[in-house]
Design an enzyme around this catalytic site. Structure first.
Site: not given
Length: 525
Positions: A86, A181, A183, A235, A237-241
């Site tokens: 683009c 595009h 993507e 916590s 949550g996904v990230d901390s797990s």
């Protein structure tokens, strides 16, 4: 010598498109490491990065306007393939001697492009073949300008009636541009086009896989931390797990997690976190039961922003109190992910490597003097989830719906009370349970219940009663920037409503939120 999974890398220059992070995610899905940097990245930094190819992303500007962004000349001096998308195609054309002009007919949305020229990029990739042998692609367009004159040594690759140069190629140098595009999922063959450029034209190897990412991250943590001890705020949550699972695999007992139970978690969530990490995996987890402290601090407060700040400050107080009891902690682990890093770097800074710290935990006492370890900082959320599976975390934990940091504190409208939290927890559990039974949980992006502090009349047996009202919320979204309300079957909503009213004394009415974002936000507060 260990395999360097960053050895084959792609540089993506951001000109301000809403789709730029999507390009990076698509490249990673192909199995190749890439980084996203502002368009005005320093020439020396470009040379140091040493990419095997460069993608010039889209943007909202017009190339023919004064002070519109340009690609650094260093990109064209690298001698590697370049793919302009683009705006990226337009600035490449203009900088290499072509011309760009405003288009009388703007193209936004679906379009069909005819593949009219041979090239390494598009040969053998098509959605249609006409009776006369013309190849066609179904693509997504979003542009108001167009290339009107090709640079020297380029030929036309694709066209539409309103955009005769919808694609261009210089196979000798490996320079390509497309006006559409690739993507976005609406461009059906977009994945194949990007894969052709990354793997075949740039010659990258697919080294960026979940198993190799896990091996690399474990090695990096061991090299950084050595024999020192690490603290993590867990916590659930996904990230901390995923950080907890990764660090435990890397350094074992050198990791200590502090899990703050604020009384605003989902039903049985505290027990589930402890069972998963402390009992099943053997992670050292300190559980701080601080429900009373949080609820006391929230008493009488109904302003959403003030509630968030109270919850954040109280979390820091509890976390600090627990962490100060620990000896010999040298590192603080955080679940910073790549979108956090990109946002901190800021567009047009040219200094994407100068990143401010993300205090996911908050203001820890200065006397602790902890160094940061952020093992997920190169990963997008979908990569974090795949890494979690690779590390042995259960699918249901890794692909759980997002849960706000303040927890139920922002799903209880107005003042937060223990009575409200207990009712909401049970109602939310019923909703999620029925979504799973009906195979709808993973079809929606996020679902939850909101407690409304108003009473409504209901009929129980022969008597009337006044009880609380709750709202069900379920949305479908790709990026959480926009979302539409989920069109759940009436039978499912009827089942959920019936169970909540019959099983939970204190709730007399269930409503369903049919607001999309925008104008409404996903969370109510």
């Amino acid at each position: 010598m260990a395999l360097d999974i960053h050895a084959h890398r792609i540089l993506i220059l951001d000109f301000g498109s809403q789709y730029t992070q999507l390009i990076a995610r698509r490249v990673r899905e192909i199995g190749v490491y890439c980084e996203l940097h502002p368009f005005d990245m320093d020439d020396e930094a470009i040379r140091e990065f040493a990419p095997k190819g460069v993608v010039l992303a889209g943007g909202p500007e017009s190339v023919h306007e004064a002070d519109s962004p340009r690609c650094p000349q260093a990109v064209f001096d690298l001698g590697v393939p370049v793919f302009g998308i683009c705006y990226g195609m337009q600035t490449m054309a203009e900088q290499l001697g072509g011309k760009v002009a405003g288009s009388e007919l703007r193209e936004f949305g679906y379009a069909r492009v005819d593949v009219v020229g041979k090239s390494r990029l598009l040969d053998g990739i098509e959605d249609h073949i006409d009776a006369d042998g013309l190849f066609g692609l179904d693509v997504w367009m979003s542009h108001g300008d167009k290339v009107t004159k090709l640079p020297e040594n380029f030929h036309i690759l694709a066209s539409t009636p309103s955009c005769p140069i919808a694609g261009m190629a210089d196979d000798a140098r490996g320079y390509y541009g497309v006006q559409f595009h690739p993507e976005v999922t609406h461009t059906k063959q977009g994945g194949r086009i990007l894969s052709r450029f990354i793997l075949d034209i740039c010659g990258c190897e697919a080294l960026w896989t979940p198993s190799k990412i896990a091996e690399d991250a474990i090695a990096q943590v061991r090299a950084q931390v050595g024999t020192d001890n690490v603290l993590l705020g867990l916590s659930g949550g996904v990230d901390s797990s995923v950080v907890a699972a990764l660090l435990h695999k890397a350094i074992g007992d050198q990791l200590t997690c502090v899990f703050v139970d604020n009384g605003l978690l989902r039903l049985h969530e505290g027990e589930q976190v402890m069972a998963m990490f402390a009992e099943n995996m053997g992670v050292k987890v300190i559980r701080a039961n601080a429900e009373e402290q949080f609820l006391n601090n929230l008493a009488g407060e109904s302003d959403p922003e003030k509630k968030r700040k109270i919850i954040g400050r109280t979390f820091i107080d509890v976390f600090d109190a627990e962490s100060c009891k620990l000896d010999n902690i040298k590192y603080l682990a955080q679940g910073t992910i790549y979108p956090d890093v990109i946002e901190s770097a800021g567009a047009k800074s040219g200094k994407a490597h100068v990143i401010k710290s993300h205090h996911n935990v908050g203001g820890l006492p200065e006397e602790m003097n902890l160094k940061l370890v952020e093992p997920l900082r190169e990963l997008f959320k979908d990569e974090v989830r795949r890494l979690g599976l690779e590390l042995g975390l259960p699918y249901d934990m890794v692909y759980r719906h997002p849960f706000p940091g303040p927890g139920l504190g922002v799903r209880i409208l107005g003042e937060v009370k223990k009575e409200y939290a207990d009712l909401l927890r049970r109602a939310d559990h019923i909703f999620i349970e029925e979504l799973r039974k009906a195979d709808w949980y993973h079809k929606v992006s996020q679902a939850f219940v909101v407690f409304q502090p108003v009473k409504s009349v209901g009929v129980v047996g022969d008597g009337r009663r006044y009880a609380w009202v709750v709202a069900l919320r379920a949305v479908e979204t790709i990026d959480f920037m926009t979302a539409r309300w989920a069109h759940l079957p009436y039978e499912l909503l009827e089942t959920v409503s019936g169970r909540i009213i019959n099983e939970i004394e204190g709730i007399s009415r269930v409503t369903y939120d049919v607001s999309s974002k925008p104008p409404a936000t996903i969370e109510w507060e």
